[in-house]
Design an enzyme around this catalytic site. Sequence first.
Site, mmCIF file in Angstrom:
data_model
loop_
_atom_site.group_PDB
_atom_site.id
_atom_site.type_symbol
_atom_site.label_atom_id
_atom_site.label_comp_id
_atom_site.label_asym_id
_atom_site.label_seq_id
_atom_site.Cartn_x
_atom_site.Cartn_y
_atom_site.Cartn_z
ATOM 1 N N TYR A 48 52.146 24.715 -24.988
ATOM 2 C CA TYR A 48 50.703 24.916 -25.167
ATOM 3 C C TYR A 48 50.023 25.231 -23.836
ATOM 4 O O TYR A 48 49.273 26.204 -23.720
ATOM 5 C CB TYR A 48 50.088 23.672 -25.810
ATOM 6 C CG TYR A 48 48.612 23.781 -26.045
ATOM 7 C CD1 TYR A 48 48.111 24.541 -27.101
ATOM 8 C CD2 TYR A 48 47.699 23.129 -25.225
ATOM 9 C CE1 TYR A 48 46.748 24.650 -27.327
ATOM 10 C CE2 TYR A 48 46.330 23.229 -25.445
ATOM 11 C CZ TYR A 48 45.868 23.985 -26.496
ATOM 12 O OH TYR A 48 44.513 24.093 -26.724
ATOM 13 N N SER A 56 41.479 26.960 -23.134
ATOM 14 C CA SER A 56 41.298 25.520 -23.296
ATOM 15 C C SER A 56 41.175 24.945 -21.899
ATOM 16 O O SER A 56 41.618 25.571 -20.935
ATOM 17 C CB SER A 56 42.518 24.921 -24.004
ATOM 18 O OG SER A 56 42.524 23.511 -23.906
#
Length: 170
Positions: free
Chosen positions: A57, A44
Amino acid sequence: MTTPDVTDWQGVINVNVTGVMQIARAAVPAMTDRGGGAIVTISSVAGILSTMGLADYITSKHALMGLTKTLACDYGAQGIRANTLCPGWVKTPMSDMEVDSVAERKGLTPEQARAEMTRHLPLQRMAEPEEIAACVEFFASDDASFVTGATLVADGGGHIVDIGTLAFSE
């Protein structure tokens, strides 16, 4: 640091890092037997940046990039390439939920919320899923036969601008 619950932390690490490691471990013998292959991991833009409140995350996405580079080093001699794709906003059901949340919180339509969320990106839009798939296809193709251990950022240019400063510039 906003400390995540240990159970939540472990769950995110298990899915985003340990799961990928287990898949790679299962795939490498077959790739070695056929003379090589390509591993493409999806991190990401959070794998190259950071923000508050998402320690689990963000840590997992950074770790995934490290795992991928290690796979590239460890298995390159067997003809296995490993690369990471770091997408930003992509039009998916998950991003639709985030858009709907922003729309509700700010009293906007989903279209207005999406425009607000992407207005500081140089391309001023979210990616279509097919655009991200094309990046994966490149990494997996013979066109990338000399590419390994690389990270491709596909985020509409978001990582090159100072979003925090831009948000206060109006």
